[in-house]
Design a protein around this motif. Structure first.
Motif, PDB file in Angstrom:
ATOM      1  N   ALA A 152      45.415  45.315  23.427  1.00 56.07           N
ATOM      2  CA  ALA A 152      46.551  44.958  24.087  1.00 56.07           C
ATOM      3  C   ALA A 152      47.629  44.185  23.133  1.00 56.07           C
ATOM      4  CB  ALA A 152      46.235  43.922  25.252  1.00 56.07           C
ATOM      5  N   MET A 153      47.119  43.463  22.321  1.00 62.51           N
ATOM      6  CA  MET A 153      47.900  42.677  21.489  1.00 62.51           C
ATOM      7  C   MET A 153      48.329  43.740  20.262  1.00 62.51           C
ATOM      8  SD  MET A 153      46.703  38.758  20.351  1.00 62.51           S
ATOM      9  CE  MET A 153      44.862  38.706  20.817  1.00 62.51           C
ATOM     10  N   LYS A 166      51.098  45.606  22.070  1.00 65.77           N
ATOM     11  CA  LYS A 166      52.422  44.938  21.963  1.00 65.77           C
ATOM     12  C   LYS A 166      53.108  44.934  20.599  1.00 65.77           C
ATOM     13  CE  LYS A 166      53.744  40.318  23.424  1.00 65.77           C
ATOM     14  NZ  LYS A 166      53.146  38.893  23.581  1.00 65.77           N
ATOM     15  N   LYS A 221      54.671  48.426  20.476  1.00 67.19           N
ATOM     16  CA  LYS A 221      55.880  48.509  21.237  1.00 67.19           C
ATOM     17  C   LYS A 221      57.041  47.612  20.279  1.00 67.19           C
ATOM     18  CE  LYS A 221      53.927  49.499  25.541  1.00 67.19           C
ATOM     19  NZ  LYS A 221      53.712  48.947  27.016  1.00 67.19           N
ATOM     20  N   SER A 222      56.720  46.364  19.944  1.00 69.56           N
ATOM     21  CA  SER A 222      57.686  45.600  19.343  1.00 69.56           C
ATOM     22  C   SER A 222      58.407  46.365  18.104  1.00 69.56           C
ATOM     23  CB  SER A 222      57.157  44.168  18.783  1.00 69.56           C
ATOM     24  OG  SER A 222      56.673  44.377  17.789  1.00 69.56           O
ATOM     25  N   ILE A 271      51.112  40.401  14.479  1.00 65.65           N
ATOM     26  CA  ILE A 271      50.158  40.126  15.656  1.00 65.65           C
ATOM     27  C   ILE A 271      48.879  39.006  14.954  1.00 65.65           C
ATOM     28  CG2 ILE A 271      50.781  41.799  16.671  1.00 65.65           C
ATOM     29  CD1 ILE A 271      48.765  43.410  15.520  1.00 65.65           C
TER      30      ILE A 271
END
Lengths: 314, 500
Positions: free
Chosen positions: B220-221, B224, B227-228, B239
Motif C-alpha cells: 500500500a505504501m 501510494k 501514485k504520488s 516512502i
C-alpha cells in the motif's frame, strides 16, 4: 519486534512444559533423615465422638509432622467393640510384623497383658491411651487423669444434691484401670458426705442393651445415676430426646447430645482429640530425643452442663 | 544494505511461521509420547509390584507346605525343599523390600516383617525337626515344645495371610489412586494438547496476520508512492516502509529512482530553456540565411552583369592586343581574372593564398586607377598561406580603406595588408594612413555589428558588418574583430581560430 514476539511464544510454552513436568513428577516421595517408624494404634471401638476423635487427632497430627519424622501410623479397630480377644490377636499380628510402637487402650486381661509383655520384650514401644495398664514395664500413658476426673464427678454430685441420696453407678467392664480410678475418685470425693450413699457398681460391658436393662433396674432404688464411661450417656441420648423422670440426676462421661436436650444433667468431657495429637507428638519426641516428655501425659477435662454447653463445645 | 536480524526477508518471515507450527507439533507429539511412556511405566511398575508380592506369597505358601509335611508326616525330602524354597522367599523378600525403599508402603513392610518373623520361627522348628529325623533312634524328645512351636508358627502364618490380604488391598488402593492420577494426567495431557493446538492456531494466525498485514501495508505504501509520482513527480516524497525485508530494499530503490527522475526532470527543464535559446538562435540563423539568400540573389544578378562584363572585357582585351594597346589589354586581363575569382569562389572556402592573390589583382587595378597616388604593401606570413577561410574577406576591407581612408588624400596614401600566426590563432590586419574614423563612427559600427537583428541600414560600412557576420557564422562566433584609429590612419585586426 520479532524477537519480542518469539519470547512471547516461548514463555507460555516453557511454562506449560514445566507445569506438565511438575505434574508428572511431583508425586515423588522423599524420605527425611529419620528411618521409618511404624506405629500401630489399636482402638477398641469404632464409635462416633470418642475414639473417633482420638483417631482424628492422631491422623491430623500425623499429617502435620509424620512426614518430618518419618512416622507411619496404622489404626486398627477390632470387628467387635472392646473385644479383648480380637485386640490381643491384632497385637500379636503387630508383634509378628515387628512394628516399632503400639498404641493401645490399657486393660488388665491376662492374655492381653502377656501379648503386650511379648511386644515389650521384642523392643516395641508401648503407649497407653485413654486407659493405663497397671504395673506394667516401661511405657507411656496419654489420657485423662482418671482419678481426678472421678473426683470432679463426685464434687459435682455433692454440689447437685446436698441431701440424702442413693447413687447408682454403671461402669464399662471390670479390669479397666481408668474406670477403677474414676470410681475411686468419686468415692473419695463423697466420703465425707455420709448422706450420699454409693450403691454397688454395675457393668454394662460397653453394651447399650445391657445398660438399658441396668437403667430400668436401678431407678427403683437409686435417686441419681452416674455413668463412669460413655456408653450409658450415648445410649440414653440416642433413645430419649427429652428429660426423663426415672432419676433425679443423671451424670456421665463424654457425651454431647444428651446435654443439649437435657437428658443428662452433666458430663465430664475428656479432650480426646488432644489425646490423639499427643500420641503423635510424643512419638516424634521419642524419635528426636530418645525419650518421652513424661511417663504420664494428662489431657484436659471439663465439666459440661446445659448452661455452659455452647461455650465449652465451641 | 545489510538488514538487521534473522527475519530480514518475506520468505524467512513465512518460513518462521512454519517453524512455529513445527515447534508446536513437536511439543504436541512429545507430550503425547512422554505421557504414554509415563502412563505405561506407572502401570508396568504397579503390575510388577503386584507380581513380586504374589511370587512372595506363593513362595511362603510353599515353605509352609514343607513345614507342614515335615511336621505332620516326617517327610525328609520336605526339609530340603524347605531350605530350597527359603532361598526363593528371601529373593522375593529382597524384591519387595526394594519396593519399600523406593516407595514406602506400610502394608508391604508389615507383611515382609511378618514373613521374617515366620522364617525365624520356621528355621528353628525345621532345625529341630531335622535333628529329630536324623536321630530317630533317640527315645526321648520334647514333643510338647515342638507342638508349641508349630502352633506358634501357624499363628504367624495366619498373620502372613492377613498381611497379604492387607498388601493386596493396599496395592489395589494404590493402583486405584494411580488409575485416578493417570486418568487425570491423561486428561491434563489432552487439555495441554488442546491448549497447545489452540495456542498454535492463535499464534500462527496472529503471526501470519502480522506478516500479511506487513506485506499489504508495504505494498500500500509503495502504491501510494507510485501514485504520488503519477500526480506530481516533484511533489513525490520518499516512502519509508521499515519492514526489514525486500520491501525496504524496494523502497530504497524506489526512493533513489524518484531522486533520479526528479533530477532528470530538472535537467530536462533546464535543457528546455536551452532549446528555446537554440530555437531563437535558429531563427536568427534563418534570418541571416535569408539575408544571405537575398545577398546571394543580388550577387547572382550582379553575376549576370559580371559575366557579361567578363566576356566583354576579354573581347576588349583581345582587341587591345590587336591594336597594340598592351596596358589596356593587361588591365582588362587583370580585371577579368579578378572577376573570375569572384564568380567562381564567392560561396566557397578558399586558402589565404588565393585570397591574397585575388587581393593583389584588385590592388593592381586600383594602381592603374589612381595612377600611383597610393602604395600597397603585403606582409604575408608563409605559415598562414594554407589557412582556409571564406572568400572575399580581405578585398572589401582594402576597398574600404581606399574609399574611406586614403581616398581623401591626394598622394602618399598607403594600405598595408598583414597576416601572421600567434598561438592557435591567425591574425589578418588591414591598415592605412587615411583619415580614419571618429570614435562615434567606430562605436556606431560596433553597435551595428553586435546587433543580432541587424537591418539593412543606410550605413556606409555594410561591407565590414557583412564580413563580420560571415566570419561569425563560419567560425561559430569565435571571431575577434578590432577597429582602431592609428596615427595617422585606421586599422582593422581580425583574429580567427587556426582550426576553424
Amino acid at each position: 519486534m520479532i524477537k519480542k514476539q518469539v519470547w512471547l511464544l516461548i514463555i507460555p510454552i516453557a511454562m506449560a512444559g514445566l507445569s506438565l513436568a511438575y505434574f508428572c513428577f511431583n508425586n515423588t516421595e522423599t524420605r527425611e533423615v529419620y528411618p521409618v517408624t511404624r506405629v500401630t494404634v489399636i482402638l477398641p471401638h469404632d464409635d462416633d465422638g470418642y475414639w473417633s476423635e482420638i483417631a482424628n487427632g492422631i491422623q491430623e497430627e500425623e499429617a502435620k509432622i509424620g512426614e518430618e519424622y518419618n512416622i507411619d501410623i496404622s489404626i486398627i479397630i477390632p470387628q467387635l467393640n472392646y473385644n479383648i480377644a480380637q485386640m490381643t490377636d491384632i497385637l500379636k499380628q503387630q508383634i509378628a510384623a515387628q512394628v516399632d510402637a503400639v498404641v493401645i487402650q490399657g486393660n488388665e486381661n491376662p492374655e492381653f497383658r502377656l501379648a503386650l509383655q511379648g511386644a515389650y520384650d521384642q523392643g516395641m514401644k508401648i503407649i497407653c491411651v485413654d486407659t493405663d495398664i497397671k504395673d506394667f514395664s516401661e511405657h507411656l500413658y496419654i489420657g485423662t487423669d482418671n482419678y481426678e476426673a472421678g473426683k470432679m464427678m463426685g464434687e459435682k454430685l455433692i454440689d447437685l444434691t446436698r441431701r440424702a441420696v442413693k447413687v447408682g453407678i454403671i461402669s464399662g467392664e471390670p479390669g479397666y484401670l481408668n474406670l477403677e480410678q474414676r470410681l475411686e475418685g468419686v468415692r473419695d470425693a463423697v466420703k465425707d458426705y455420709p448422706e450420699i450413699e454409693i450403691m454397688d457398681v454395675q457393668y454394662d460391658n460397653y453394651d447399650g442393651l445391657t445398660f438399658m436393662n441396668l437403667y430400668q433396674k436401678l431407678h427403683e432404688t437409686a435417686d441419681i445415676l452416674v455413668c463412669l464411661e460413655g456408653t450409658g450417656g450415648q445410649t440414653l441420648s440416642q433413645i430419649y430426646d427429652e428429660r426423663r423422670s426415672e432419676y433425679e440426676y443423671i451424670l456421665g462421661f463424654d457425651v454431647n447430645i444428651g446435654i443439649k436436650n437435657q437428658v443428662i444433667d452433666g458430663v465430664v468431657k475428656q479432650d480426646t482429640y488432644q489425646m490423639g495429637r499427643q500420641v503423635v507428638e510424643e512419638i516424634a519426641e521419642y524419635i528426636k530425643t530418645g525419650k518421652y516428655s513424661s511417663d504420664n501425659i494428662f489431657t484436659d477435662i471439663q465439666w459440661v452442663t446445659f448452661e455452659n454447653y455452647d461455650e465449652v463445645i465451641k | 544494505m545489510i538488514k538487521k536480524g534473522f527475519l530480514n526477508t518475506v520468505e524467512k518471515k513465512y518460513a518462521f511461521g512454519y517453524v512455529i507450527v513445527g515447534l508446536f507439533v513437536i511439543i504436541f507429539l512429545l507430550t503425547a509420547v512422554l505421557g504414554n511412556i509415563y502412563v505405561s511405566y506407572q502401570y508396568s511398575n504397579a503390575t510388577m509390584e503386584l507380581i513380586a508380592v504374589n511370587n512372595l506369597e506363593k513362595a511362603v505358601v510353599r515353605i509352609n507346605n514343607s513345614v507342614n509335611l515335615t511336621y505332620l508326616y516326617f517327610y525328609e525330602s520336605s526339609v530340603e525343599e524347605y531350605f530350597a524354597n527359603r532361598e526363593t522367599v528371601e529373593k522375593y523378600l529382597k524384591e519387595t523390600n526394594l519396593q519399600i525403599n523406593k516407595k514406602f508402603l506400610r502394608e508391604t513392610a508389615d507383611a515382609n516383617k511378618t514373613i521374617e518373623t515366620y522364617m525365624l520361627k520356621s528355621d528353628l522348628l525345621m532345625r529341630k525337626l531335622q535333628e529329630y529325623l536324623n536321630n530317630n533312634e533317640s527315645n526321648y524328645y520334647d514333643y510338647g515344645e515342638l507342638e508349641s512351636q508349630y502352633k506358634e508358627l501357624q499363628e504367624v502364618y495366619s498373620y502372613i495371610n492377613l498381611s497379604f490380604q492387607n498388601v493386596y488391598s493396599a496395592k489395589l488402593t494404590v493402583i486405584s489412586d494411580l488409575e485416578l492420577h493417570l486418568s487425570f494426567l491423561q486428561k491434563a495431557i489432552f487439555a495441554f494438547q488442546l491448549f497447545m493446538l489452540i495456542l498454535t492456531m492463535l499464534c500462527c494466525t496472529i503471526y501470519l496476520y502480522k506478516v500479511i498485514q506487513g506485506v499489504s501495508s508495504s505494498i500500500a505504501m509503495m502504491m501510494k508512492g507510485v501514485k504520488s509520482i503519477e500526480e506530481d513527480v516533484f511533489q513525490a516524497r520518499p516512502i519509508q516502509i521499515g519492514s526489514n525485508d525486500e520491501f525496504d530494499d524496494f523502497a530504497n530503490a524506489f526512493n533513489r529512482m524518484i531522486k533520479i527522475i526528479q533530477s532528470q526532470m530538472r535537467k530536462i527543464e533546464e535543457n528546455a530553456d536551452i532549446k528555446e535559446q537554440l530555437v531563437s538562435a535558429e531563427m536568427e540563423n534563418l534570418r541571416i540565411y535569408s539575408d544571405l539568400q537575398k545577398n546571394h540573389f543580388d550577387f547572382l544578378q550582379s553575376r549576370v552583369n559580371s559575366h557579361f562584363l567578363f566576356n566583354t572585357l576579354n573581347m576588349i582585351s583581345s582587341l587591345a592586343r590587336i591594336e597594340n594597346a598592351d596596358k589596356s589589354a593587361e588591365l582588362m586581363e587583370i580585371t577579368a581574372s579578378f572577376l573570375r575569382y569572384n564568380l567562381d569562389n564567392i560561396t566557397k572556402t578558399v586558402t589565404l593564398e588565393k585570397e591574397v592573390k585575388n587581393l593583389k589583382e584588385y590592388v593592381a587595378i586600383q594602381v592603374y586607377r589612381y595612377e600611383g597616388r597610393y602604395s600597397y604593401s603585403f606582409d604575408i606570413a608563409e605559415e598562414t598561406l594554407k589557412f582556409s577561410m571564406p572568400c572575399m574577406i580581405l578585398q572589401p576591407l582594402v576597398e574600404n580603406s581606399i574609399q574611406h581612408g586614403i581616398g581623401m588624400k591626394v598622394k602618399d596614401g598607403w594600405v598595408c595588408i598583414k597576416t601572421y600566426e600567434a598561438g592557435r590563432r591567425i591574425f589578418l590586419e588591414v591598415s592605412d594612413n587615411g583619415v580614419g574614423m571618429t570614435e562615434e563612427q567606430i562605436r556606431h559600427i560596433c553597435e551595428e555589428m553586435s546587433d543580432d537583428f541587424y537591418r539593412i541600414s543606410s550605413s556606409n560600412h555594410i561591407g565590414i558588418r557583412n564580413i563580420y557576420h560571415r566570419l561569425q557564422l563560419f567560425y561559430h562566433y569565435d571571431v575577434l574583430f578590432e577597429m582602431k584609429n592609428i596615427n595617422p590612419g585606421f586599422k582593422i585586426v581580425i583574429s580567427l581560430p587556426k582550426e576553424g
